[in-house]
Design a protein around this motif. Structure first.
Motif, mmCIF file in Angstrom:
data_model
loop_
_atom_site.group_PDB
_atom_site.id
_atom_site.type_symbol
_atom_site.label_atom_id
_atom_site.label_comp_id
_atom_site.label_asym_id
_atom_site.label_seq_id
_atom_site.Cartn_x
_atom_site.Cartn_y
_atom_site.Cartn_z
ATOM 1 N N ARG A 149 0.962 -1.279 -0.121
ATOM 2 C CA ARG A 149 0.025 -0.170 -0.076
ATOM 3 C C ARG A 149 0.729 1.277 -0.112
ATOM 4 O O ARG A 149 0.579 2.213 -0.804
ATOM 5 C CB ARG A 149 -0.879 0.093 1.383
ATOM 6 N N ILE A 150 1.888 1.458 0.738
ATOM 7 C CA ILE A 150 2.719 2.418 0.707
ATOM 8 C C ILE A 150 3.604 2.572 -0.473
ATOM 9 O O ILE A 150 3.583 3.847 -0.787
ATOM 10 C CB ILE A 150 3.547 2.498 2.234
ATOM 11 N N PHE A 151 4.212 1.663 -0.753
ATOM 12 C CA PHE A 151 5.186 1.885 -1.996
ATOM 13 C C PHE A 151 4.434 1.679 -3.469
ATOM 14 O O PHE A 151 5.119 1.995 -4.417
ATOM 15 C CB PHE A 151 6.205 0.975 -1.709
ATOM 16 N N GLY A 152 3.515 1.092 -3.439
ATOM 17 C CA GLY A 152 2.688 0.817 -4.644
ATOM 18 C C GLY A 152 3.221 -0.595 -5.468
ATOM 19 O O GLY A 152 2.831 -0.890 -6.478
ATOM 20 N N TYR A 153 4.072 -1.267 -5.074
ATOM 21 C CA TYR A 153 4.507 -2.539 -5.565
ATOM 22 C C TYR A 153 3.791 -3.710 -4.892
ATOM 23 O O TYR A 153 3.529 -3.562 -3.864
ATOM 24 C CB TYR A 153 6.183 -2.848 -5.327
ATOM 25 N N THR A 154 3.692 -4.725 -5.863
ATOM 26 C CA THR A 154 3.224 -5.835 -5.229
ATOM 27 C C THR A 154 4.247 -6.479 -4.314
ATOM 28 O O THR A 154 5.369 -6.470 -4.921
ATOM 29 C CB THR A 154 2.491 -6.799 -6.171
ATOM 30 N N MET A 199 17.054 -4.067 -1.768
ATOM 31 C CA MET A 199 16.393 -3.318 -0.858
ATOM 32 C C MET A 199 16.339 -1.802 -1.533
ATOM 33 O O MET A 199 15.394 -0.905 -1.223
ATOM 34 C CB MET A 199 16.731 -3.226 0.412
ATOM 35 N N ASP A 200 17.295 -1.480 -2.293
ATOM 36 C CA ASP A 200 17.500 -0.050 -2.498
ATOM 37 C C ASP A 200 16.475 0.411 -3.605
ATOM 38 O O ASP A 200 16.299 1.708 -3.995
ATOM 39 C CB ASP A 200 18.820 0.252 -3.304
ATOM 40 N N ILE A 201 15.503 -0.679 -4.155
ATOM 41 C CA ILE A 201 14.559 -0.334 -5.139
ATOM 42 C C ILE A 201 13.461 0.792 -4.366
ATOM 43 O O ILE A 201 12.603 1.561 -5.093
ATOM 44 C CB ILE A 201 13.775 -1.465 -5.638
ATOM 45 N N LEU A 202 13.422 0.641 -3.088
ATOM 46 C CA LEU A 202 12.632 1.414 -2.303
ATOM 47 C C LEU A 202 13.441 3.011 -1.740
ATOM 48 O O LEU A 202 12.601 3.546 -0.975
ATOM 49 C CB LEU A 202 11.907 0.820 -0.918
ATOM 50 N N MET A 203 14.252 2.984 -2.250
ATOM 51 C CA MET A 203 15.249 4.454 -1.702
ATOM 52 C C MET A 203 15.458 5.319 -3.188
ATOM 53 O O MET A 203 15.693 4.732 -4.258
ATOM 54 C CB MET A 203 16.532 3.852 -1.356
ATOM 55 N N PRO A 204 15.559 6.508 -2.778
ATOM 56 C CA PRO A 204 16.205 7.580 -3.724
ATOM 57 C C PRO A 204 17.385 7.102 -4.079
ATOM 58 O O PRO A 204 18.088 6.709 -3.501
ATOM 59 C CB PRO A 204 15.787 8.816 -2.927
ATOM 60 N N GLU A 205 17.728 7.378 -5.524
ATOM 61 C CA GLU A 205 19.173 7.097 -5.943
ATOM 62 C C GLU A 205 20.148 7.681 -5.090
ATOM 63 O O GLU A 205 21.187 6.823 -4.569
ATOM 64 C CB GLU A 205 19.217 7.953 -7.308
ATOM 65 N N ARG A 206 19.976 8.791 -4.535
ATOM 66 C CA ARG A 206 21.184 9.369 -3.717
ATOM 67 C C ARG A 206 21.265 8.782 -2.506
ATOM 68 O O ARG A 206 22.315 9.084 -1.596
ATOM 69 C CB ARG A 206 20.778 10.974 -3.276
ATOM 70 N N MET A 207 20.401 7.724 -1.922
ATOM 71 C CA MET A 207 20.643 7.170 -0.850
ATOM 72 C C MET A 207 21.347 5.675 -1.063
ATOM 73 O O MET A 207 21.692 5.004 -0.040
ATOM 74 C CB MET A 207 19.133 7.029 -0.008
ATOM 75 N N ARG A 208 21.303 5.201 -2.101
ATOM 76 C CA ARG A 208 21.520 3.883 -2.291
ATOM 77 C C ARG A 208 22.936 3.635 -2.165
ATOM 78 O O ARG A 208 23.216 2.566 -1.153
ATOM 79 C CB ARG A 208 21.207 3.399 -3.660
ATOM 80 N N LEU A 235 11.126 5.950 -1.690
ATOM 81 C CA LEU A 235 10.901 5.866 -3.247
ATOM 82 C C LEU A 235 9.602 4.889 -3.244
ATOM 83 O O LEU A 235 9.881 3.678 -3.654
ATOM 84 C CB LEU A 235 12.065 5.783 -4.051
ATOM 85 N N THR A 236 8.475 5.559 -3.934
ATOM 86 C CA THR A 236 7.291 4.610 -4.340
ATOM 87 C C THR A 236 7.710 4.211 -5.730
ATOM 88 O O THR A 236 8.544 4.705 -6.664
ATOM 89 C CB THR A 236 5.787 5.476 -4.443
ATOM 90 N N LYS A 237 6.650 3.373 -6.392
ATOM 91 C CA LYS A 237 6.783 2.889 -7.667
ATOM 92 C C LYS A 237 6.591 3.792 -8.634
ATOM 93 O O LYS A 237 7.304 3.636 -9.813
ATOM 94 C CB LYS A 237 5.726 1.595 -7.578
ATOM 95 N N SER A 238 5.860 4.677 -8.139
ATOM 96 C CA SER A 238 5.583 5.925 -9.368
ATOM 97 C C SER A 238 6.648 6.781 -9.341
ATOM 98 O O SER A 238 6.466 7.871 -10.141
ATOM 99 C CB SER A 238 4.131 6.448 -9.084
ATOM 100 N N GLY A 239 7.777 6.706 -8.208
ATOM 101 C CA GLY A 239 8.883 7.534 -8.564
ATOM 102 C C GLY A 239 8.598 8.838 -7.292
ATOM 103 O O GLY A 239 9.411 9.738 -7.427
ATOM 104 N N VAL A 240 7.641 8.833 -6.535
ATOM 105 C CA VAL A 240 7.376 9.835 -5.410
ATOM 106 C C VAL A 240 8.245 9.586 -4.420
ATOM 107 O O VAL A 240 8.146 8.586 -3.943
ATOM 108 C CB VAL A 240 5.804 9.874 -5.286
ATOM 109 N N GLU A 241 8.883 10.404 -3.889
ATOM 110 C CA GLU A 241 9.515 10.252 -2.799
ATOM 111 C C GLU A 241 8.816 10.509 -1.573
ATOM 112 O O GLU A 241 8.019 11.786 -1.484
ATOM 113 C CB GLU A 241 10.964 11.395 -2.611
ATOM 114 N N ILE A 242 8.784 9.760 -0.352
ATOM 115 C CA ILE A 242 7.880 10.088 0.706
ATOM 116 C C ILE A 242 9.042 10.097 2.060
ATOM 117 O O ILE A 242 9.917 9.253 2.175
ATOM 118 C CB ILE A 242 6.813 9.041 0.721
#
Length: 143
Positions: free
Chosen positions: A41-46, A55-64, A92-99
């Protein structure tokens, strides 16, 4: 529904699936092993889109790079780069929005297997409310 005679793992599954916060487990290579429905629900991925991915799929590039360096250093030295409780980090959500997230970490280590857990709370609404309060306070100061 689990009963008292059911093993405790069924209760843990119920807790994880009903938790309002994302719960993610990963191995020592930062590969996602499990996620709960709040993660979806939070990240938009199944779950299928996340399990087996880094795990870095859920992080902005600058944090990886910081994440990978921190995990590597911890595995090598036991030294934590950050506190593992209530850390503010961007997600980072699936749609590319940083939260904005509040994250806490845990580790299971039985000498053979090392599993890390992350408990991630989306604090977008809280952050938005804090900004509104700051704006209102500034407006009152200027009035």
């Amino acid at each position: 529904m689990p009963t008292r005679s059911t093993d405790s793992s069924a209760w843990y599954r119920v807790l994880a699936e009903t938790a309002p916060d994302a719960i993610i487990t990963m191995d020592e290579h930062s590969v996602i092993l499990s996620v709960n429905s709040a993660t979806e629900r939070i990240f938009g991925y199944t779950a299928d889109e996340l399990i087996g991915k880094k795990m870095d799929i859920l992080m902005p590039e600058r944090m990886r790079e910081r994440h990978h360096a921190g995990v590597s250093r911890y595995l090598r030295t036991g030294e934590r780069y950050i506190n593992w409780t209530s850390v503010s980090l961007p997600g980072l959500t699936k749609s590319g929005v940083e939260i904005p997230l509040e994250v806490s970490f845990g580790e299971f280590n039985n000498g053979v297997t090392r599993i890390f857990s992350g408990f991630l709370r989306d604090i977008s609404e809280m952050t938005r409310q804090e900004e509104l309060l700051k704006e209102a306070a500034l407006a009152l100061e200027l009035a």
